[in-house]
Scaffold this motif. Structure first.
Motif, PDB file in Angstrom:
ATOM      1  N   MET A 169       0.709  -1.156  -0.012  1.00  0.00           N
ATOM      2  CA  MET A 169       0.166   0.137  -0.007  1.00  0.00           C
ATOM      3  C   MET A 169       0.918   1.253  -0.044  1.00  0.00           C
ATOM      4  O   MET A 169       1.524   1.669   1.169  1.00  0.00           O
ATOM      5  CB  MET A 169      -0.911  -0.005   1.290  1.00  0.00           C
ATOM      6  CG  MET A 169      -2.111  -0.896   1.229  1.00  0.00           C
ATOM      7  SD  MET A 169      -3.038  -0.788   2.658  1.00  0.00           S
ATOM      8  CE  MET A 169      -2.102  -1.235   3.991  1.00  0.00           C
ATOM      9  N   ASP A 170       0.982   1.887  -1.068  1.00  0.00           N
ATOM     10  CA  ASP A 170       1.913   2.922  -1.398  1.00  0.00           C
ATOM     11  C   ASP A 170       1.345   3.757  -2.145  1.00  0.00           C
ATOM     12  O   ASP A 170       1.865   4.541  -3.125  1.00  0.00           O
ATOM     13  CB  ASP A 170       3.446   2.565  -1.484  1.00  0.00           C
ATOM     14  CG  ASP A 170       4.329   3.630  -1.147  1.00  0.00           C
ATOM     15  OD1 ASP A 170       3.992   4.674  -0.403  1.00  0.00           O
ATOM     16  OD2 ASP A 170       5.710   3.563  -1.349  1.00  0.00           O
ATOM     17  N   ASP A 171       0.191   4.052  -2.357  1.00  0.00           N
ATOM     18  CA  ASP A 171      -0.651   4.979  -3.119  1.00  0.00           C
ATOM     19  C   ASP A 171      -0.347   6.517  -3.289  1.00  0.00           C
ATOM     20  O   ASP A 171      -0.367   6.902  -2.118  1.00  0.00           O
ATOM     21  CB  ASP A 171      -1.944   4.570  -3.193  1.00  0.00           C
ATOM     22  CG  ASP A 171      -2.392   3.011  -3.551  1.00  0.00           C
ATOM     23  OD1 ASP A 171      -1.516   2.467  -4.062  1.00  0.00           O
ATOM     24  OD2 ASP A 171      -3.322   2.702  -2.887  1.00  0.00           O
ATOM     25  N   LYS A 172      -0.603   7.033  -4.394  1.00  0.00           N
ATOM     26  CA  LYS A 172      -0.480   8.218  -4.256  1.00  0.00           C
ATOM     27  C   LYS A 172      -1.660   9.105  -4.125  1.00  0.00           C
ATOM     28  O   LYS A 172      -2.757   8.271  -4.439  1.00  0.00           O
ATOM     29  CB  LYS A 172       0.176   9.009  -5.747  1.00  0.00           C
ATOM     30  CG  LYS A 172       1.644   8.593  -5.836  1.00  0.00           C
ATOM     31  CD  LYS A 172       2.186   9.246  -7.363  1.00  0.00           C
ATOM     32  CE  LYS A 172       3.589   9.212  -7.350  1.00  0.00           C
ATOM     33  NZ  LYS A 172       3.961   9.663  -8.941  1.00  0.00           N
ATOM     34  N   THR A 173      -1.596  10.227  -3.510  1.00  0.00           N
ATOM     35  CA  THR A 173      -2.836  10.923  -3.061  1.00  0.00           C
ATOM     36  C   THR A 173      -3.006  11.952  -4.163  1.00  0.00           C
ATOM     37  O   THR A 173      -1.910  12.983  -4.272  1.00  0.00           O
ATOM     38  CB  THR A 173      -2.901  11.323  -1.788  1.00  0.00           C
ATOM     39  OG1 THR A 173      -2.763  10.469  -0.978  1.00  0.00           O
ATOM     40  CG2 THR A 173      -4.089  12.321  -1.362  1.00  0.00           C
ATOM     41  N   ALA A 174      -3.878  12.082  -5.168  1.00  0.00           N
ATOM     42  CA  ALA A 174      -3.806  13.192  -6.171  1.00  0.00           C
ATOM     43  C   ALA A 174      -4.651  14.678  -5.478  1.00  0.00           C
ATOM     44  O   ALA A 174      -5.593  14.426  -4.921  1.00  0.00           O
ATOM     45  CB  ALA A 174      -4.863  12.708  -7.404  1.00  0.00           C
ATOM     46  N   LEU A 175      -3.871  15.576  -5.617  1.00  0.00           N
ATOM     47  CA  LEU A 175      -4.577  16.793  -5.255  1.00  0.00           C
ATOM     48  C   LEU A 175      -4.666  17.737  -6.587  1.00  0.00           C
ATOM     49  O   LEU A 175      -3.711  17.926  -7.465  1.00  0.00           O
ATOM     50  CB  LEU A 175      -3.464  17.581  -4.337  1.00  0.00           C
ATOM     51  CG  LEU A 175      -3.052  16.992  -2.889  1.00  0.00           C
ATOM     52  CD1 LEU A 175      -2.134  17.668  -2.226  1.00  0.00           C
ATOM     53  CD2 LEU A 175      -4.286  16.503  -2.267  1.00  0.00           C
ATOM     54  N   ASP A 176      -5.485  18.352  -6.867  1.00  0.00           N
ATOM     55  CA  ASP A 176      -5.982  19.439  -7.703  1.00  0.00           C
ATOM     56  C   ASP A 176      -6.281  20.671  -7.219  1.00  0.00           C
ATOM     57  O   ASP A 176      -6.188  20.805  -5.947  1.00  0.00           O
ATOM     58  CB  ASP A 176      -7.015  18.915  -8.730  1.00  0.00           C
ATOM     59  CG  ASP A 176      -8.233  18.546  -8.168  1.00  0.00           C
ATOM     60  OD1 ASP A 176      -8.668  19.507  -7.201  1.00  0.00           O
ATOM     61  OD2 ASP A 176      -9.057  17.542  -8.291  1.00  0.00           O
ATOM     62  N   GLU A 177      -6.406  21.687  -8.090  1.00  0.00           N
ATOM     63  CA  GLU A 177      -6.768  22.872  -7.414  1.00  0.00           C
ATOM     64  C   GLU A 177      -7.954  23.244  -6.664  1.00  0.00           C
ATOM     65  O   GLU A 177      -8.233  24.154  -5.952  1.00  0.00           O
ATOM     66  CB  GLU A 177      -6.553  23.816  -8.642  1.00  0.00           C
ATOM     67  CG  GLU A 177      -7.767  23.835  -9.669  1.00  0.00           C
ATOM     68  CD  GLU A 177      -7.435  24.727 -11.034  1.00  0.00           C
ATOM     69  OE1 GLU A 177      -8.572  24.821 -11.948  1.00  0.00           O
ATOM     70  OE2 GLU A 177      -6.551  25.160 -11.155  1.00  0.00           O
TER      71      GLU A 177
END
Lengths: 258, 208
Positions: A169-177
């Motif tokens: 479990m090393d998932d990226k957390t996506a952040l947008d504007e």
């Protein structure tokens, strides 16, 4: 401690923000070194200059009349532009005058007291009704929101680094504007009785955020709400530990992708 | 004195006895001059105390949040200060009594706030005795003159230095200052030292 190091620490020594151990070392050195003693005198002169504020008399007169006897208005205004503390005190002083005036307009103390019970009971009744209304509205909105994901926030569950690696479990957390922040739940495996807990978030060695007395729920989880603007992109290390010696600690990895 | 004690103990909310002077507020307010109010205040009149105490509480309310738990203590000090000043006949009638009380309240609250945040400075001579003197008590006229002169000098110090020292006064370490300015830690150390020397030199030149 060397003289050069002591000299560098003097501003914080004077500001009383040195940690206790370092402060004791500086004092010990100063007591034995006349040259650094002279340096302390010079540092104090600078400290006193930079820590200078408008006298309270001047602030109050300026708030009342826009000027203060014996003081150039430009000097006062230049300082107020620079100094947040004096500026805040001026604001409080002006608010104070407004409050006093508005109290008088309402009819002063005796008059106010006569009607205060009437206003108090009516006010309380109004607040109670409003609170009931707001409570009902919030419950209804919560019900609505619980059925759809919260816009603007990412919910992230993190497990201790070793456990996360073991299970992949090393998932990226996506952040947008549109992301205002992330709500992080740390599924800690640390023993429950070792508090109080501290937390640090670092990017490599750079400290980004730290927090004392972290709240822990009965299941041992920590929950944080982090503003998105505070967090850089990439891999961040979250360290949770107890005590100065970090007797019990856990590392988490938070991967952010914008 | 009884009325003073009642105010101090009850925060001015309890009346000991109905005043024989005033029948109601409408009668009281227009008929009393400031000097009469002061005289009655000094004569331990409960209504006069109540009036002035109401001004004190209204004027100090804006400082409540900043003073936190010390707000009540600060109010007690202000009440005693107002009483002390009026007994010394410091009120000359140049402004209204309400304005005078407001000024005393604001002075006291600002000084109280500063006392809370003021740093103590341990001189080399009394390191062993652990005595400290406050750095910024600006009460007397000569101290006010010194403050004016120092603020004049401060305006001559480059803005960069003022910014650096603002961070120091906020307790930021070199590393955080460097990060916030976008320069290296070593450069920050050098700049802080230079600003310190510049400030000391300016003070020396001005003879302060």
């Amino acid at each position: 401690m060397e003289c050069k190091h002591v000299s560098e620490l003097l501003p914080w020594y004077l500001n009383e923000t040195l940690p206790e151990g370092e402060r004791a070392d500086v004092e010990h050195h100063l007591a034995a070194c006349p040259a650094c003693g002279d340096d302390l005198g010079r540092a104090h002169k600078a400290f006193e200059l930079f820590n200078q504020h408008l006298p309270s008399r001047v602030l109050v007169d300026y708030a009342a009349d826009g000027e203060a006897a014996g003081w150039e208005t430009s000097l006062i205004e230049n300082h107020l532009r620079d100094c947040e503390e004096c500026s805040m005190e001026l604001t409080l002083t002006r608010q104070s005058l407004l409050q006093l005036e508005s109290r008088e307009k309402r009819g002063g103390a005796g008059h106010g007291r006569r009607f205060s019970r009437f206003y108090l009971f009516n006010g309380l009744a109004a607040v109670l009704i409003a609170a009931l209304g707001v409570g009902w509205l919030m419950t209804w909105q919560d019900l609505q929101q619980s059925m759809e994901p919260q816009a603007g926030y990412r919910v992230v569950d993190l497990f201790p680094q070793e456990a996360a690696q073991r299970s992949g479990m090393d998932d990226k957390t996506a952040l947008d504007e549109n992301t205002n922040g992330i709500a992080v739940t740390l599924h800690s495996q640390l023993p429950l009785d070792n508090g109080p807990w501290r937390l640090e978030i670092r990017e490599n060695d750079r400290l980004i955020w730290e927090k004392d007395k972290l709240h822990r729920d009965p299941d041992g989880r920590f929950t944080l709400i982090l503003p998105a603007t505070m967090l850089p992109e990439g891999a961040l290390t979250v360290l949770v530990y107890s005590g100065d010696e970090k007797t019990a600690s856990e590392h988490y990895r938070l991967l952010l992708d914008r | 004195m009884q009325a003073v004690q009642n105010l101090v103990h009850s925060g001015g909310m309890i009346r000991t006895d109905p005043s024989p002077i005033y029948m109601n507020d409408t009668e009281r307010r227009p008929s009393l001059t400031d000097q009469q109010l002061v005289d009655r205040f000094l004569d331990n009149d409960t209504e006069a105390f109540q009036q002035i105490d109401d001004w004190i509480r209204a004027a100090s309310r804006s400082f409540r949040f900043r003073l936190g738990d010390h707000w009540e203590d600060a109010q007690q000090e202000i009440r005693l200060e107002v009483m002390r000043l009026l007994r010394r006949k410091s009120f000359q009638g140049r402004s209204s009594l309400k304005t005078y009380v407001w000024k005393v309240v604001c002075h006291s609250c600002i000084d109280y706030l500063r006392k809370q945040h003021s740093k103590t400075f341990t001189t080399l001579e009394n390191l062993g005795e652990k005595e400290a003197v406050t750095a910024d008590p600006l009460d007397s006229l000569s101290q006010s003159d010194t403050a004016k002169a120092l603020l004049g000098i401060l305006q001559k110090v480059p803005e960069e230095c003022r910014n650096l020292w603002r961070m120091i006064l906020a307790g930021l370490p070199y590393a955080q200052m460097a990060g916030s300015l976008g320069i290296s830690e070593a450069t920050t150390r050098v700049r802080v030292h230079r600003c310190r020397q510049k400030a000391a030199a300016l003070r020396e030149k001005a003879g302060i």
